[in-house]
Scaffold this active site. Structure first.
Site, PDB file in Angstrom:
ATOM      1  N   TYR A   1       0.834  -1.211   0.000  1.00 36.77           N
ATOM      2  CA  TYR A   1       0.000   0.000   0.000  1.00 36.77           C
ATOM      3  C   TYR A   1       0.869   1.262   0.000  1.00 36.77           C
ATOM      4  O   TYR A   1       0.617   2.212  -0.756  1.00 36.77           O
ATOM      5  CB  TYR A   1      -0.904  -0.043   1.236  1.00 36.77           C
TER       6      TYR A   1
ATOM      7  N   LYS B   1       1.063   4.193  -2.810  1.00 36.61           N
ATOM      8  CA  LYS B   1       0.686   5.575  -2.510  1.00 36.61           C
ATOM      9  C   LYS B   1       1.861   6.547  -2.710  1.00 36.61           C
ATOM     10  O   LYS B   1       1.660   7.709  -3.085  1.00 36.61           O
ATOM     11  CB  LYS B   1       0.131   5.677  -1.089  1.00 36.61           C
TER      12      LYS B   1
HETATM   13  N1  LIG Z   1      -9.773   5.809   4.962  1.00 33.46           N
HETATM   14  C1  LIG Z   1      -8.575   6.330   5.227  1.00 33.46           C
HETATM   15  O1  LIG Z   1      -8.220   6.564   6.372  1.00 33.46           O
HETATM   16  C2  LIG Z   1      -7.633   6.683   4.111  1.00 33.46           C
HETATM   17  C3  LIG Z   1      -6.443   7.316   4.435  1.00 33.46           C
HETATM   18  C4  LIG Z   1      -5.577   7.678   3.405  1.00 33.46           C
HETATM   19  C5  LIG Z   1      -5.909   7.396   2.099  1.00 33.46           C
HETATM   20  N2  LIG Z   1      -7.064   6.774   1.800  1.00 33.46           N
HETATM   21  C6  LIG Z   1      -7.351   6.518   0.400  1.00 33.46           C
HETATM   22  O2  LIG Z   1      -8.578   7.119   0.039  1.00 33.46           O
HETATM   23  C7  LIG Z   1      -9.221   6.353  -0.973  1.00 33.46           C
HETATM   24  C8  LIG Z   1     -10.629   5.980  -0.530  1.00 33.46           C
HETATM   25  O3  LIG Z   1     -10.562   5.253   0.666  1.00 33.46           O
HETATM   26  P1  LIG Z   1     -11.828   4.807   1.500  1.00 33.46           P
HETATM   27  O4  LIG Z   1     -11.401   4.645   2.887  1.00 33.46           O
HETATM   28  O5  LIG Z   1     -12.973   5.696   1.178  1.00 33.46           O
HETATM   29  O6  LIG Z   1     -12.073   3.334   0.863  1.00 33.46           O
HETATM   30  P2  LIG Z   1     -13.342   2.373   0.896  1.00 33.46           P
HETATM   31  O7  LIG Z   1     -14.389   2.898   1.823  1.00 33.46           O
HETATM   32  O8  LIG Z   1     -12.801   1.011   1.113  1.00 33.46           O
HETATM   33  O9  LIG Z   1     -13.901   2.491  -0.607  1.00 33.46           O
HETATM   34  C9  LIG Z   1     -13.107   2.058  -1.679  1.00 33.46           C
HETATM   35  C10 LIG Z   1     -13.761   2.479  -2.967  1.00 33.46           C
HETATM   36  O10 LIG Z   1     -12.936   2.072  -4.057  1.00 33.46           O
HETATM   37  C11 LIG Z   1     -13.674   1.285  -4.965  1.00 33.46           C
HETATM   38  N3  LIG Z   1     -12.794   0.308  -5.610  1.00 33.46           N
HETATM   39  C12 LIG Z   1     -11.991  -0.625  -5.037  1.00 33.46           C
HETATM   40  N4  LIG Z   1     -11.307  -1.317  -5.969  1.00 33.46           N
HETATM   41  C13 LIG Z   1     -11.687  -0.805  -7.176  1.00 33.46           C
HETATM   42  C14 LIG Z   1     -11.354  -1.100  -8.525  1.00 33.46           C
HETATM   43  N5  LIG Z   1     -10.467  -2.057  -8.846  1.00 33.46           N
HETATM   44  N6  LIG Z   1     -11.946  -0.378  -9.504  1.00 33.46           N
HETATM   45  C15 LIG Z   1     -12.831   0.603  -9.209  1.00 33.46           C
HETATM   46  N7  LIG Z   1     -13.186   0.923  -7.954  1.00 33.46           N
HETATM   47  C16 LIG Z   1     -12.630   0.219  -6.950  1.00 33.46           C
HETATM   48  C17 LIG Z   1     -14.776   0.667  -4.145  1.00 33.46           C
HETATM   49  O11 LIG Z   1     -15.853   0.287  -4.993  1.00 33.46           O
HETATM   50  P3  LIG Z   1     -16.960  -0.810  -4.514  1.00 33.46           P
HETATM   51  O12 LIG Z   1     -17.838  -0.104  -3.501  1.00 33.46           O
HETATM   52  O13 LIG Z   1     -17.706  -1.161  -5.753  1.00 33.46           O
HETATM   53  O14 LIG Z   1     -16.205  -1.938  -3.911  1.00 33.46           O
HETATM   54  C18 LIG Z   1     -15.102   1.812  -3.200  1.00 33.46           C
HETATM   55  O15 LIG Z   1     -15.954   2.745  -3.840  1.00 33.46           O
HETATM   56  C19 LIG Z   1      -8.324   5.153  -1.226  1.00 33.46           C
HETATM   57  O16 LIG Z   1      -7.464   5.424  -2.323  1.00 33.46           O
HETATM   58  C20 LIG Z   1      -7.520   5.058   0.056  1.00 33.46           C
HETATM   59  O17 LIG Z   1      -6.294   4.421  -0.171  1.00 33.46           O
HETATM   60  C21 LIG Z   1      -7.940   6.399   2.786  1.00 33.46           C
END
Ligand SMILES: NC(=O)c1ccc[n+]([C@@H]2O[C@H](COP(=O)([O-])OP(=O)(O)OC[C@H]3O[C@@H](n4cnc5c(N)ncnc54)[C@H](OP(=O)(O)O)[C@@H]3O)[C@@H](O)[C@H]2O)c1
Lengths: 246, 77
Positions: free
Chosen positions: A153, A157
């Site tokens: 990861y 990133k």
């Molecule tokens: N949450 C945190 O604390 C955090 C911190 C830093 C960075 N981020 C980054 O922010 C972004 C969003 O995170 P989140 O926490 O909101 O994640 P999440 O709730 O797990 O949601 C992930 C999203 O990505 C979609 N997805 C996964 N694999 C995919 C693929 N191969 N093609 C198209 N769509 C795909 C999922 O679609 P489905 O619903 O259809 O599965 C879902 O809409 C990510 O890039 C994550 O790395 C998150």
């Protein structure tokens, strides 16, 4: 930004959902990409429409270039133009490096890093023709700090930050800006899974002493997409309560 | 129906913002017509659309002058 068109990858849940809603609130028409969660994506699209914009849910696997090409083509055909791309889709497959399988590494790189490449490449032609485009890539605080148990990861990133800089340089003279956001710990399904002690430990590292909300990230996406950020490209903005102070 | 020559001249002049009279066979894209490398990529993509063919990166790299394009399109039509 009113009347512009955006594609948000992974818009069905979490941070992506908040980004879709914030853009819609600003009058932007939104294509809500999802991978498997059709119903949730359709709900997000409906919620966007309540702001009086056009919105649609569209399936597409960002890790698969053919799927991305078909998706982008369909979005451009429907909307007629595409001004904003938000690369938000991301996954984790956490484990210590000694136990990390090659598949775990590949899957995370393919979705989180190659996914950004696939989508940026697919929209670049349209944006170059338009002489207008804003690309916003969601990286992560750990892409800057590193993190035990997340080699795949973190690599993905950190890669996104480098890719953002290259996109910014390559496309700048076509009026296409590319910036990244490195969120800290944001309350979503991704962080819900964390054990209570881990969360407590985390809070100690956050000067603002709280987890972030998806909306905190969405607001910065909206800023980077807007003309308020017209003199910014290639940057990474840290939305992390002060964890990283570069 | 416009000839291949005319169609190419039109695309090049529109894409690079130069007068059609400047688009001579011996004119080089980069030096004579002021194109940068992104312009050339865009031009190649537009020619692909116009003539419904695919120009490989390898072939695209060899294209330096307007004449090169005309020759390429004529050979692959
Ligand atoms: N949450 C945190 O604390 C955090 C911190 C830093 C960075 N981020 C980054 O922010 C972004 C969003 O995170 P989140 O926490 O909101 O994640 P999440 O709730 O797990 O949601 C992930 C999203 O990505 C979609 N997805 C996964 N694999 C995919 C693929 N191969 N093609 C198209 N769509 C795909 C999922 O679609 P489905 O619903 O259809 O599965 C879902 O809409 C990510 O890039 C994550 O790395 C998150």
């Amino acid at each position: 930004m009113k009347g512009q068109h955006a594609l948000v990858t992974g818009g069905s849940r979490g941070i992506g959902k908040a980004i879709c809603l914030e853009l819609a609130r600003q009058g932007v028409n939104v294509a809500v990409n999802y991978s498997g969660n059709k119903e949730k994506a359709e709900d997000v699209a409906k919620e966007c429409q309540s702001f009086g914009v056009d919105a649609l849910a569209i399936q597409g696997n960002v890790a698969d270039s053919a799927s991305v090409q078909a998706m982008v083509k369909s979005v451009i055909e429907t909307f007629g133009s595409l001004e904003i791309l938000v690369n938000n889709a991301g996954i984790t497959r956490d484990t210590l490096i000694m136990r990390m399988k090659e598949e775990d590494f590949d899957a995370v790189i393919d979705t989180n890093l190659k996914g950004v490449f696939n989508c940026a490449k697919a929209v670049s032609r349209q944006m170059m023709k338009q002489r207008y485009g804003r690309i916003i890539n969601i990286s992560s605080v750990v892409g800057v700090l590193g993190n035990a148990g997340q080699a795949n990861y973190v690599a993905s990133k950190a890669g996104v930050i480098g890719l953002t800089k290259s996109l910014a340089r390559e496309l700048a003279n076509r009026n296409i800006r590319a910036n990244a956001i490195a969120p800290g710990f944001i309350e979503t399904e991704m962080t819900d899974d964390l054990p209570a002690e881990t969360k407590e430990e985390l809070l100690k590292q956050i000067p603002l002493a709280a987890l972030g909300k998806p909306e905190d990230v969405a607001k910065v996406v909206s800023f980077l997409a807007s003309d308020a950020a017209s003199y910014m490209t290639g940057q990474t903005l840290h939305v992390d309560g002060g964890m990283v102070m570069p | 129906m416009a000839t291949i020559n005319e169609r190419i001249t039109k695309i090049v002049s529109e894409r690079l913002g130069v007068d059609e009279t400047e688009v001579k066979k011996e004119a080089t894209f980069k030096e004579d017509l002021g194109a940068d490398s992104l312009d050339v990529v865009e031009l190649v993509m537009e020619l692909e659309d116009e003539f419904d063919l695919e120009i490989s990166d390898e072939d695209a790299e060899k294209i330096a002058t307007v004449g090169d394009v005309i020759e390429y399109i004529e050979r692959h039509q």
